[in-house]
Design an enzyme around this catalytic site. Structure first.
Site, PDB file in Angstrom:
ATOM      1  N   LYS A 100      -4.517  -3.226   9.454  1.00 38.79           N
ATOM      2  CA  LYS A 100      -4.159  -1.811   9.324  1.00 38.79           C
ATOM      3  C   LYS A 100      -4.987  -0.962  10.301  1.00 38.79           C
ATOM      4  O   LYS A 100      -5.957  -1.444  10.892  1.00 38.79           O
ATOM      5  CB  LYS A 100      -4.375  -1.380   7.862  1.00 38.79           C
ATOM      6  CG  LYS A 100      -3.479  -2.141   6.868  1.00 38.79           C
ATOM      7  CD  LYS A 100      -3.670  -1.636   5.440  1.00 38.79           C
ATOM      8  CE  LYS A 100      -2.770  -2.401   4.468  1.00 38.79           C
ATOM      9  NZ  LYS A 100      -2.864  -1.848   3.086  1.00 38.79           N
TER      10      LYS A 100
ATOM     11  N   TYR B 254       7.114  -0.520   3.143  1.00 44.03           N
ATOM     12  CA  TYR B 254       6.524  -0.239   1.831  1.00 44.03           C
ATOM     13  C   TYR B 254       7.548   0.304   0.833  1.00 44.03           C
ATOM     14  O   TYR B 254       7.175   0.969  -0.144  1.00 44.03           O
ATOM     15  CB  TYR B 254       5.358   0.737   1.989  1.00 44.03           C
ATOM     16  CG  TYR B 254       4.067   0.077   2.461  1.00 44.03           C
ATOM     17  CD1 TYR B 254       3.503  -0.988   1.755  1.00 44.03           C
ATOM     18  CD2 TYR B 254       3.400   0.534   3.592  1.00 44.03           C
ATOM     19  CE1 TYR B 254       2.321  -1.587   2.169  1.00 44.03           C
ATOM     20  CE2 TYR B 254       2.205  -0.054   4.014  1.00 44.03           C
ATOM     21  CZ  TYR B 254       1.672  -1.112   3.295  1.00 44.03           C
ATOM     22  OH  TYR B 254       0.499  -1.699   3.690  1.00 44.03           O
TER      23      TYR B 254
ATOM     24  N   ARG C 147      -3.515 -14.296   0.712  1.00 43.59           N
ATOM     25  CA  ARG C 147      -3.806 -13.223  -0.257  1.00 43.59           C
ATOM     26  C   ARG C 147      -5.223 -13.413  -0.829  1.00 43.59           C
ATOM     27  O   ARG C 147      -5.926 -12.445  -1.098  1.00 43.59           O
ATOM     28  CB  ARG C 147      -2.785 -13.231  -1.400  1.00 43.59           C
ATOM     29  CG  ARG C 147      -1.372 -12.856  -0.996  1.00 43.59           C
ATOM     30  CD  ARG C 147      -1.118 -11.384  -0.909  1.00 43.59           C
ATOM     31  NE  ARG C 147      -1.265 -10.691  -2.168  1.00 43.59           N
ATOM     32  CZ  ARG C 147      -0.990  -9.393  -2.326  1.00 43.59           C
ATOM     33  NH1 ARG C 147      -0.548  -8.663  -1.291  1.00 43.59           N
ATOM     34  NH2 ARG C 147      -1.158  -8.807  -3.490  1.00 43.59           N
TER      35      ARG C 147
ATOM     36  N   THR D  88      -6.454  -5.671  -4.088  1.00 42.04           N
ATOM     37  CA  THR D  88      -5.963  -4.434  -3.453  1.00 42.04           C
ATOM     38  C   THR D  88      -7.068  -3.384  -3.337  1.00 42.04           C
ATOM     39  O   THR D  88      -7.239  -2.772  -2.284  1.00 42.04           O
ATOM     40  CB  THR D  88      -4.789  -3.854  -4.274  1.00 42.04           C
ATOM     41  OG1 THR D  88      -3.767  -4.862  -4.365  1.00 42.04           O
ATOM     42  CG2 THR D  88      -4.227  -2.607  -3.636  1.00 42.04           C
TER      43      THR D  88
ATOM     44  N   ARG E  99     -11.311  -7.659   2.249  1.00 41.27           N
ATOM     45  CA  ARG E  99     -11.471  -6.345   1.612  1.00 41.27           C
ATOM     46  C   ARG E  99     -12.816  -6.241   0.901  1.00 41.27           C
ATOM     47  O   ARG E  99     -13.441  -5.175   0.886  1.00 41.27           O
ATOM     48  CB  ARG E  99     -10.311  -6.103   0.649  1.00 41.27           C
ATOM     49  CG  ARG E  99      -8.984  -5.863   1.374  1.00 41.27           C
ATOM     50  CD  ARG E  99      -7.805  -5.916   0.417  1.00 41.27           C
ATOM     51  NE  ARG E  99      -6.547  -5.513   1.043  1.00 41.27           N
ATOM     52  CZ  ARG E  99      -5.371  -5.613   0.443  1.00 41.27           C
ATOM     53  NH1 ARG E  99      -5.287  -6.095  -0.784  1.00 41.27           N
ATOM     54  NH2 ARG E  99      -4.262  -5.236   1.087  1.00 41.27           N
TER      55      ARG E  99
ATOM     56  N   ASN F  24      -7.715  -0.388   3.107  1.00 44.08           N
ATOM     57  CA  ASN F  24      -8.154  -1.722   2.699  1.00 44.08           C
ATOM     58  C   ASN F  24      -7.855  -2.780   3.759  1.00 44.08           C
ATOM     59  O   ASN F  24      -7.692  -3.955   3.459  1.00 44.08           O
ATOM     60  CB  ASN F  24      -7.582  -2.083   1.320  1.00 44.08           C
ATOM     61  CG  ASN F  24      -6.066  -2.063   1.312  1.00 44.08           C
ATOM     62  OD1 ASN F  24      -5.434  -1.910   2.360  1.00 44.08           O
ATOM     63  ND2 ASN F  24      -5.475  -2.249   0.152  1.00 44.08           N
TER      64      ASN F  24
ATOM     65  N   HIS G  19      -2.781  -5.982   5.430  1.00 46.59           N
ATOM     66  CA  HIS G  19      -1.649  -6.242   4.540  1.00 46.59           C
ATOM     67  C   HIS G  19      -1.325  -7.734   4.588  1.00 46.59           C
ATOM     68  O   HIS G  19      -1.389  -8.345   5.653  1.00 46.59           O
ATOM     69  CB  HIS G  19      -0.415  -5.459   5.004  1.00 46.59           C
ATOM     70  CG  HIS G  19       0.842  -5.931   4.341  1.00 46.59           C
ATOM     71  ND1 HIS G  19       1.227  -5.484   3.099  1.00 46.59           N
ATOM     72  CD2 HIS G  19       1.767  -6.854   4.716  1.00 46.59           C
ATOM     73  CE1 HIS G  19       2.345  -6.111   2.750  1.00 46.59           C
ATOM     74  NE2 HIS G  19       2.698  -6.944   3.705  1.00 46.59           N
TER      75      HIS G  19
ATOM     76  N   GLU H 188       9.520  -9.293   5.542  1.00 44.45           N
ATOM     77  CA  GLU H 188       8.573  -8.603   6.430  1.00 44.45           C
ATOM     78  C   GLU H 188       8.532  -9.249   7.817  1.00 44.45           C
ATOM     79  O   GLU H 188       8.439  -8.545   8.826  1.00 44.45           O
ATOM     80  CB  GLU H 188       7.186  -8.578   5.763  1.00 44.45           C
ATOM     81  CG  GLU H 188       7.192  -7.668   4.532  1.00 44.45           C
ATOM     82  CD  GLU H 188       5.991  -7.829   3.605  1.00 44.45           C
ATOM     83  OE1 GLU H 188       5.066  -8.620   3.937  1.00 44.45           O
ATOM     84  OE2 GLU H 188       5.971  -7.168   2.547  1.00 44.45           O
TER      85      GLU H 188
END
Ligand code: DAT
Ligand code: MG
Length: 147
Positions: free
Chosen positions: A9, A49, A85, A91, A102, A112, A115, A126
Site C-alpha cells: 500500500k 474494495y 495472510r 488487519t 503489520r 497497514n 493487502h 483480484e
C-alpha cells in the site's frame, strides 16, 4: 499451483519497505509471478474494495489506497493464499503478531502496509482486476524441490 494477489500500500511504498516485504515472501519460498508499480484510480480502488462499500471507513480506505503509488504483485506457491495472510498479520496492526509485516511495522488500522487476498475466489478476482494474462510470467525455479 495456487496464486494470490498482494499489494504493498502507499504507506509501505513511502516508508521504503518494498524490498523488505518482497524479501519475506521470497525467503518463505514463494515465487513472484507478476509485479507492477502503479497508482490506483478511484474507480479501480472502489472495485477492488467493493465488499466494503457499505462500511463507514470505505471513503477513507479509497482515499488512502489512491493517495500514492502501490506495488501490485502476484505470488505463487503451496497454500500461498493462507500462508501470505499469516505473513501479513491481523488487519489491525496493534493486534498483529510480532514477526508479521503489520505487527513489525504498523500502528494504524487504515495504514497497514499491505493487502493480501483472503480466499481463492478473491485471489482470482483480484489477479484478473490488476493483471492481464500476458503479464503473468510462468517459470520453474530450480530450487523448487527443496521448498
Ligand atoms: P484485510 O486487509 O486484513 O483483508 P479487510 O478486508 O477487513 O482487512 O479490510 C480492508 C482494509 O480496510 C484493511 O486492510 C484496512 C481497512 N479497514 C478495515 N477495518 C477498518 C476499520 N475498522 N477502520 C478503518 N479501516 C479499516
Ligand atoms: Mg480483506
Amino acid at each position: 499451483m495456487e496464486r494470490t494477489y498482494l499489494m504493498i500500500k502507499p504507506d509501505g511504498v513511502q516508508r521504503g519497505l518494498i524490498g523488505d516485504i518482497i524479501s519475506r515472501f521470497e525467503a518463505k519460498g514463494f515465487t513472484l509471478v507478476a509485479g507492477k508499480f502503479t497508482q490506483l484510480s478511484r474507480e479501480l480502488a472502489e472495485t477492488h474494495y467493493g465488499e466494503h462499500k457499505e462500511r463507514p471507513f470505505f471513503g477513507n480506505l479509497v482515499d488512502f489506497i489512491t493517495s500514492g503509488p502501490v506495488f501490485a504483485m502476484v505470488w505463487e506457491g503451496e497454500n500461498v493464499i493462507k500462508s501470505s495472510r499469516t505473513l501479513v498479520g491481523a488487519t489491525n496492526p496493534i493486534e498483529a503478531a510480532p514477526g508479521t509485516i503489520r505487527g513489525d511495522y504498523g500502528v494504524h488500522v487504515g495504514m497497514n502496509l499491505i493487502h493480501g487476498s483472503d480466499s481463492s475466489e478473491s485471489a482470482s478476482r483480484e489477479i484478473d482486476l490488476f493483471f492481464s494474462s500476458e503479464e503473468l510470467v510462468t517459470y520453474e525455479k530450480t530450487l523448487k524441490q527443496w521448498i
